[in-house]
Scaffold this motif. Sequence first.
Motif, PDB file in Angstrom:
ATOM      1  N   SER A  30       0.799  -1.216   0.000  1.00  0.00           N
ATOM      2  CA  SER A  30       0.000   0.000   0.000  1.00  0.00           C
ATOM      3  C   SER A  30       0.837   1.273   0.000  1.00  0.00           C
ATOM      4  O   SER A  30       0.290   2.365  -0.168  1.00  0.00           O
ATOM      5  N   ASN A  31       2.143   1.170   0.184  1.00  0.00           N
ATOM      6  CA  ASN A  31       3.032   2.331   0.123  1.00  0.00           C
ATOM      7  C   ASN A  31       3.330   2.763  -1.305  1.00  0.00           C
ATOM      8  O   ASN A  31       3.895   3.837  -1.511  1.00  0.00           O
ATOM      9  N   TYR A  32       2.966   1.947  -2.284  1.00  0.00           N
ATOM     10  CA  TYR A  32       3.373   2.168  -3.656  1.00  0.00           C
ATOM     11  C   TYR A  32       2.206   2.511  -4.569  1.00  0.00           C
ATOM     12  O   TYR A  32       1.181   1.837  -4.559  1.00  0.00           O
ATOM     13  N   ARG A  53      -1.913   4.898  -4.394  1.00  0.00           N
ATOM     14  CA  ARG A  53      -1.681   3.957  -3.300  1.00  0.00           C
ATOM     15  C   ARG A  53      -2.972   3.399  -2.721  1.00  0.00           C
ATOM     16  O   ARG A  53      -3.072   2.204  -2.428  1.00  0.00           O
ATOM     17  N   GLU A 100       7.240   4.320  -4.897  1.00  0.00           N
ATOM     18  CA  GLU A 100       6.809   4.819  -3.595  1.00  0.00           C
ATOM     19  C   GLU A 100       6.320   6.250  -3.773  1.00  0.00           C
ATOM     20  O   GLU A 100       7.028   7.094  -4.322  1.00  0.00           O
TER      21      GLU A 100
END
Length: 125
Positions: A30-32, A53, A100
Motif C-alpha cells: 500500500s506504500n506504492y 496507493r 513509492e
Amino acid sequence: QVQLVESGGGLVQAGGSLRLSCAASGRTFSNYAMGWFRQAPGKEREFVAAISRSGLSTTYADSVKGRFTISRDNAKNTVYLQMNNLKPEDTALYFCAAVEAAWGTRISQYEYDYWGQGTQVTVSS
C-alpha cells in the motif's frame, strides 16, 4: 524494495478480454503507486494505466480509456488490469511497475523504481 510478478497474458481474438495480475512481495504494498506499461517490438514503451496507493485515483492512456480498468487489492498485494474489447494494436509485452509515492498517480516510466518481467498479450485479427 518490492518484487513484482505479472501473469494472465495470452493469445486472444480481437474483441476478447483478458485480466492481467501483478503480485507484489512484502507487507508494504500500500506504500506504492502502481502502473501498467506495454512495449511492442520496434516501438517505445508506453504508459497504459496507473493507480494511486489507496486505489482512489486512476489514470489511463487515451488509447485504452473505456476499454481497460486498473484496480488493486492491497490486502492481496495485487494490482490488476482488466482489458476488454482487445484490438490487435494492444499486442505487446505488458509490464507492472511500482513507485513509492505519498499520493496520486504517475504516468512516466522514469518515475517508477521497480518493474516486473512482463507478460505477453497477443491479439489476433
